[in-house]
Design a protein around this motif. Structure first.
Motif, mmCIF file in Angstrom:
data_model
loop_
_atom_site.group_PDB
_atom_site.id
_atom_site.type_symbol
_atom_site.label_atom_id
_atom_site.label_comp_id
_atom_site.label_asym_id
_atom_site.label_seq_id
_atom_site.Cartn_x
_atom_site.Cartn_y
_atom_site.Cartn_z
ATOM 1 N N ALA A 237 3.957 8.307 -6.424
ATOM 2 C CA ALA A 237 4.013 9.683 -6.924
ATOM 3 C C ALA A 237 3.833 10.700 -5.804
ATOM 4 N N PHE A 238 3.336 10.260 -4.657
ATOM 5 C CA PHE A 238 3.129 11.162 -3.519
ATOM 6 C C PHE A 238 3.062 10.323 -2.256
ATOM 7 N N ALA A 239 2.870 10.982 -1.114
ATOM 8 C CA ALA A 239 2.952 10.304 0.181
ATOM 9 C C ALA A 239 1.867 9.237 0.329
ATOM 10 N N GLY A 240 2.206 8.202 1.068
ATOM 11 C CA GLY A 240 1.259 7.126 1.340
ATOM 12 C C GLY A 240 2.006 5.875 1.746
ATOM 13 N N PHE A 241 1.261 4.857 2.136
ATOM 14 C CA PHE A 241 1.866 3.570 2.461
ATOM 15 C C PHE A 241 2.232 2.837 1.169
ATOM 16 N N THR A 242 3.090 1.874 1.287
ATOM 17 C CA THR A 242 3.508 1.109 0.119
ATOM 18 C C THR A 242 3.195 -0.367 0.315
ATOM 19 N N SER A 243 3.165 -1.081 -0.784
ATOM 20 C CA SER A 243 2.884 -2.513 -0.754
ATOM 21 C C SER A 243 3.756 -3.214 -1.781
ATOM 22 N N LYS A 244 4.373 -4.302 -1.371
ATOM 23 C CA LYS A 244 5.086 -5.131 -2.331
ATOM 24 C C LYS A 244 4.070 -5.877 -3.187
ATOM 25 N N ARG A 245 4.347 -5.940 -4.469
ATOM 26 C CA ARG A 245 3.472 -6.649 -5.402
ATOM 27 C C ARG A 245 4.323 -7.642 -6.172
ATOM 28 N N GLN A 246 3.952 -8.912 -6.087
ATOM 29 C CA GLN A 246 4.741 -9.916 -6.772
ATOM 30 C C GLN A 246 3.871 -11.106 -7.155
#
Length: 342
Positions: free
Chosen positions: A205-214
């Motif tokens: 929803a806003f700036a930041g790092f991302t992470s794959k979730r699986q």
């Protein structure tokens, strides 16, 4: 009530406005506490090694505990020796203690038990995270970094960096509890450490790092053996009826991930977060006419379900949830830890 509030927290509707005055009182109390720490009238305690707090500013999950597990693996890959502290939410009692593999769930809480059983690392719990961290270091002096599972609002523990976790719900309606989902105002303008924002959902929803979730490719059975999810697909025979069960903050997310893998889930059983399964009879999960069932659950639920008397016709399989933060996140985290150690 929980479901009603979660629905109200998505927008600024009638119920949210009714609860807004209470939220202002809550905000005043939390702001006063932060002000006391900011002015030095209350003092955050250091423990002598870098401390990373993984937490939420919103009520509910987001993947804090699986992320802590991923961070333990990351620091180990660098030759470091991490330890974990937690409150031990849902346990009986409040004393500071080490969590061992055979510690009863009622004495450790489900998340602390999950961490210990999944990691070969020291895990200590206490309502006061400073006490837990100091006890851990006294017992395991070789520990050179501490990860705190939850505790973003526990300001007594001085931290090197905060990792603030968000799922797809983001900030909700942006109001403090109980009018909204926020435990504290965002952004963290008066925290004692920098904050790394990590989005674990697919729609930041806003700036930041991302992470794959699986989901992991293999589930874990009661005896510790691995069962490939591929073997549970409709083309495979003999697995029995598949049921998905979860007692986490957002069980629907777990169910959707199982279905997305093509698993023929006949029905789902959603329980409250940290649900008590001690009186559950596994046979009660079967419907009339079902000979055998396979129950797919989270690792957090499995630590409780595996402790129940097992039934030959009810197979419990824990499906691990894996997080893979982007490289830039790890680089930023490593920089903060390196600076603190120097």
């Amino acid at each position: 009530m929980k479901s009603t509030l979660q629905q109200a927290w998505r927008t600024r509707g009638l119920l949210a406005y009714v609860l807004w005055p209470v939220a202002q009182l809550y905000g005043l109390l939390t702001a006063t506490r932060r002000w006391l720490y900011g002015r030095g009238l209350l003092t955050a305690q250091t423990v002598g090694v870098p401390v990373i707090v993984v937490g939420n500013v919103t009520v509910g999950g987001g993947g804090k505990t699986p992320l802590v597990m991923a961070l333990v693996a990351h620091f180990r890959s660098q030759g470091m020796q991490p330890g974990v502290v937690s409150r031990g939410y849902g346990r009986r009692g409040s004393a500071c203690q080490e969590v061992l593999r055979d510690t009863p769930i009622l004495e450790s809480g489900d998340e602390a038990a999950q961490l210990k059983r999944a990691l070969d690392a020291p895990v200590f719990i206490a309502n006061d995270r400073v006490e837990a961290a100091r006890a851990l270091l006294a017992a395991y002096p070789q520990t050179d970094v501490i990860l705190c599972d939850d505790g973003l609002q526990h300001q007594r523990l001085q931290r090197t960096v905060n990792v603030v976790v968000f799922d797809d719900s983001g900030l909700g309606n942006g109001w403090l509890i109980p009018a909204g989902p926020l435990r504290q105002r965002w952004p963290l303008s008066s925290q004692s450490a920098d904050a790394l924002v990590l989005h674990t959902g697919g729609k930041p929803a806003f700036a930041g790092f991302t992470s794959k979730r699986q989901l992991a490719d293999a589930a874990i059975a009661f005896d510790g053996s691995a069962v490939q999810l591929q073997s549970l697909l409709p083309t495979s025979a003999g697995q029995g009826t598949l049921i998905a069960m979860a007692g986490i903050a957002h069980p629907e997310a777990f169910f959707e991930m199982l279905i997305a893998r093509g698993l023929p889930i006949l029905r789902t059983v959603a329980k409250a977060d940290h649900a008590d399964f001690s009186n559950l009879k596994l046979q009660s999960l079967k419907l009339l006419g079902e000979a055998n069932i396979t129950v797919l659950c989270t690792e957090k639920d499995a630590v409780k379900l595996f402790d129940l008397p097992q039934e030959p016709s009810v197979r419990i399989l824990a499906v691990p949830l894996l997080f893979a933060p982007e490289r830039a996140f790890f680089a930023a985290l490593d920089r903060a830890v390196t600076l603190d150690r120097s």
